[in-house]
Design an enzyme around this catalytic site. Structure first.
Site, short mmCIF file in Angstrom:
data_model
loop_
_atom_site.label_atom_id
_atom_site.label_comp_id
_atom_site.label_asym_id
_atom_site.label_seq_id
_atom_site.Cartn_x
_atom_site.Cartn_y
_atom_site.Cartn_z
NE ARG A 1 -5.28 73.57 95.05
CZ ARG A 1 -6.00 73.04 94.06
NH1 ARG A 1 -7.27 73.31 93.94
NH2 ARG A 1 -5.41 72.29 93.16
NE ARG B 1 -10.84 78.32 92.51
CZ ARG B 1 -11.01 77.31 91.65
NH1 ARG B 1 -11.54 77.53 90.48
NH2 ARG B 1 -10.63 76.09 91.98
NE ARG C 1 -8.05 82.63 89.87
CZ ARG C 1 -8.59 82.68 88.66
NH1 ARG C 1 -9.14 83.80 88.23
NH2 ARG C 1 -8.58 81.61 87.89
CG ASP D 1 -0.93 74.22 89.73
OD1 ASP D 1 -1.95 74.26 90.43
OD2 ASP D 1 -0.72 73.32 88.89
CE1 TYR E 1 -4.43 67.52 85.91
CE2 TYR E 1 -2.88 66.34 87.29
CZ TYR E 1 -4.12 66.91 87.10
OH TYR E 1 -5.05 66.85 88.11
O1 CP3 Z 1 -2.09 74.00 98.88
C1 CP3 Z 1 -1.92 75.10 98.34
O2 CP3 Z 1 -2.73 76.03 98.42
C2 CP3 Z 1 -0.63 75.36 97.60
C3 CP3 Z 1 -0.77 75.74 96.24
C4 CP3 Z 1 -1.31 74.66 95.33
C5 CP3 Z 1 -2.26 74.88 94.30
N1 CP3 Z 1 -2.41 73.72 93.62
C6 CP3 Z 1 -2.94 76.15 94.01
C7 CP3 Z 1 -4.05 76.15 93.06
C8 CP3 Z 1 -0.95 73.32 95.28
C9 CP3 Z 1 -0.03 72.53 96.19
C10 CP3 Z 1 -1.64 72.76 94.19
C11 CP3 Z 1 -1.47 71.35 93.83
C12 CP3 Z 1 -2.12 70.84 92.63
N2 CP3 Z 1 -2.41 71.49 91.47
C13 CP3 Z 1 -2.46 69.49 92.47
C14 CP3 Z 1 -2.17 68.40 93.49
C15 CP3 Z 1 -2.97 68.51 94.72
C16 CP3 Z 1 -4.43 68.34 94.54
O3 CP3 Z 1 -5.16 69.29 94.82
O4 CP3 Z 1 -4.82 67.22 94.19
C17 CP3 Z 1 -3.02 69.35 91.21
C18 CP3 Z 1 -3.57 68.07 90.61
C19 CP3 Z 1 -2.96 70.61 90.57
C20 CP3 Z 1 -3.37 70.96 89.19
C21 CP3 Z 1 -4.43 71.97 89.24
N3 CP3 Z 1 -4.23 73.30 89.57
C22 CP3 Z 1 -5.79 71.77 88.94
C23 CP3 Z 1 -6.42 70.44 88.58
C24 CP3 Z 1 -6.41 73.02 89.10
C25 CP3 Z 1 -7.81 73.38 88.79
C26 CP3 Z 1 -8.66 73.08 89.94
C27 CP3 Z 1 -9.82 74.03 90.00
O5 CP3 Z 1 -10.48 73.92 91.02
O6 CP3 Z 1 -10.03 74.84 89.08
C28 CP3 Z 1 -5.43 73.95 89.53
C29 CP3 Z 1 -5.64 75.36 89.85
C30 CP3 Z 1 -5.27 75.82 91.21
N4 CP3 Z 1 -4.11 75.50 91.85
C31 CP3 Z 1 -6.01 76.72 92.03
C32 CP3 Z 1 -5.24 76.94 93.18
C33 CP3 Z 1 -5.56 77.85 94.33
C34 CP3 Z 1 -7.32 77.37 91.65
C35 CP3 Z 1 -6.93 78.41 90.64
C36 CP3 Z 1 -7.85 79.58 90.52
O7 CP3 Z 1 -7.67 80.57 91.27
O8 CP3 Z 1 -8.68 79.53 89.62
#
Ligand code: CP3
Length: 351
Positions: free
Chosen positions: A33, A37, A46, A83, A160
């Site tokens: 990540r 944010r 974003r 994602d 999911y």
């Molecule tokens: O590592 C990286 O930055 C690469 C991009 C990436 C994202 N999500 C960007 C993201 C990767 C590899 C993921 C993986 C991901 N996404 C997982 C597995 C890894 C983990 O973190 O456990 C899962 C379960 C998801 C599903 C997902 N996407 C969730 C549960 C959420 C919400 C989390 C939150 O904090 O709101 C996301 C959104 C997400 N994916 C964000 C980012 C940067 C935040 C989105 C935003 O800008 O609001």
């Protein structure tokens, strides 16, 4: 010169060297990540995109946020911005993000729902912007930076798709297994096929390494872990290596505990990423003996900083110093992290 330095096929990039099994005095580093944010420039891009999914599907802006942490910190790897749930959308599930709450999906709860999903060969229609992002990055990254593509592992994506949202204990997916094990296995199998196509296309578009995120692997026990985490990873890795023989692959069966032991050997992964629920000393002894490990600083240090961040970072570097290691967090950096703490972590690693 060391023996490795004289080998003509020795990779130049530090991440690729670690993945090839080389022990380095200073481990290469990136963060899960790292585009996110906690960075003001991410929040600005974003906002420009409108929302999270629009950002994922906008190649110019997705490449821009991927590059932001590279410019700011000089990490050794850039991870594609996308994602893990996009593949479910490409297979026909509806996907949206409820502001401040996380992902929502339409649900797949039985064999008929699985049968209605789009076949693997059709996922590219939805996912082609992701390949465009990689093509842009390939031309834009510094020559020393490794480009990492990724996908969610079938089990984590399935949790999911079955529940329609994130759940604390992945209850709905476990319930599906209990009710109709063959039906659930068909969902895993469909996801496996789609994931092979997706990752293979990412490699063709420029990804040099791919990572398989199995964030909820820890909730699978015994035979379920074998059937729905280990064997799918093994089959995906075998299929990818058949198509791309030199492709290094990182597996992340998060919170697998004892099941981290032997995971790389059993699946053919070149590196196992370790979460911070296990100690670096334990992982060095039990997991690193089979090859490269990635991890495993607890993300809360990036919020709290201070002396604990520095000493903990140095302790992890030292614990893994006798073998191939890629420094990373044990899970993604959180939105409340202080961007200055990333500099402190890098200073502690690189000196
Ligand atoms: O590592 C990286 O930055 C690469 C991009 C990436 C994202 N999500 C960007 C993201 C990767 C590899 C993921 C993986 C991901 N996404 C997982 C597995 C890894 C983990 O973190 O456990 C899962 C379960 C998801 C599903 C997902 N996407 C969730 C549960 C959420 C919400 C989390 C939150 O904090 O709101 C996301 C959104 C997400 N994916 C964000 C980012 C940067 C935040 C989105 C935003 O800008 O609001």
């Amino acid at each position: 010169m060391t023996e490795a330095a004289q080998t003509p096929n020795r990779p130049q990039k530090t991440i690729l060297r670690a993945l090839a099994g080389e022990t380095q005095a200073v481990p290469p580093v990136w963060m899960m990540r790292q585009a996110g944010r906690y960075l003001p420039e991410y929040r600005a891009t974003r906002a420009q995109a409108g929302d999270f999914l629009s950002l994922c599907y906008n190649p110019e802006l997705a490449a821009e946020v991927t590059l932001q942490p590279i410019r700011r910190y000089g990490f050794d790897a850039a991870i594609l911005f996308a994602d893990i749930l996009l593949i479910g959308q490409a297979m026909g599930s509806k996907l949206w993000f409820a502001e401040g709450e996380g992902p929502r999906m339409s649900t797949v709860t039985d064999a008929a729902g699985v049968a209605a999903l789009r076949p693997a060969a059709e996922v590219h229609e939805t996912l082609s912007p992701i390949y465009e992002t990689l093509k842009i990055l390939k031309g834009a990254l510094p020559s020393e930076t490794t480009l990492i593509g990724f996908a969610g592992a079938p089990w984590t994506v399935a949790t999911y798709m079955v529940a329609g949202r994130g759940t604390k204990d992945q209850g709905p997916a476990h319930e599906f297994i209990t009710r109709d094990r063959a039906g659930f296995a068909a969902l895993i199998s469909a996801l496996e096929a789609a994931t092979i196509e997706y990752l293979s296309a990412q490699v063709e578009a420029g990804a040099e390494v791919v990572k398989l995120f199995d964030s909820w692997a820890g909730s699978l026990k015994g035979q379920d872990f074998d059937d729905f985490a280990l064997k799918p990873a093994q089959r995906i890795i075998a299929a990818l290596k058949a198509r791309h023989p030199n492709l290094p692959i990182i597996a992340f069966p998060r919170e697998a505990g004892d099941r981290y032991i032997g995971f790389a050997k059993a699946t053919g992964a070149d590196c196992v990423a370790i979460d911070n629920s296990v100690s670096a000393d334990w992982a060095a002894e039990n997991v690193q003996k089979d090859g490269c490990v990635q991890g495993n600083l607890a993300p809360h240090h990036m919020v709290e900083g201070g002396e604990a961040l520095v000493s903990e970072t140095k302790r992890i570097v030292k614990a893994f110093s006798k073998g191939p290691h890629i420094f990373n967090l044990g899970h993604g950096i959180t939105p409340d992290a202080d961007p200055e703490n990333v500099h402190r972590m890098l200073e502690a690693i690189r000196g």
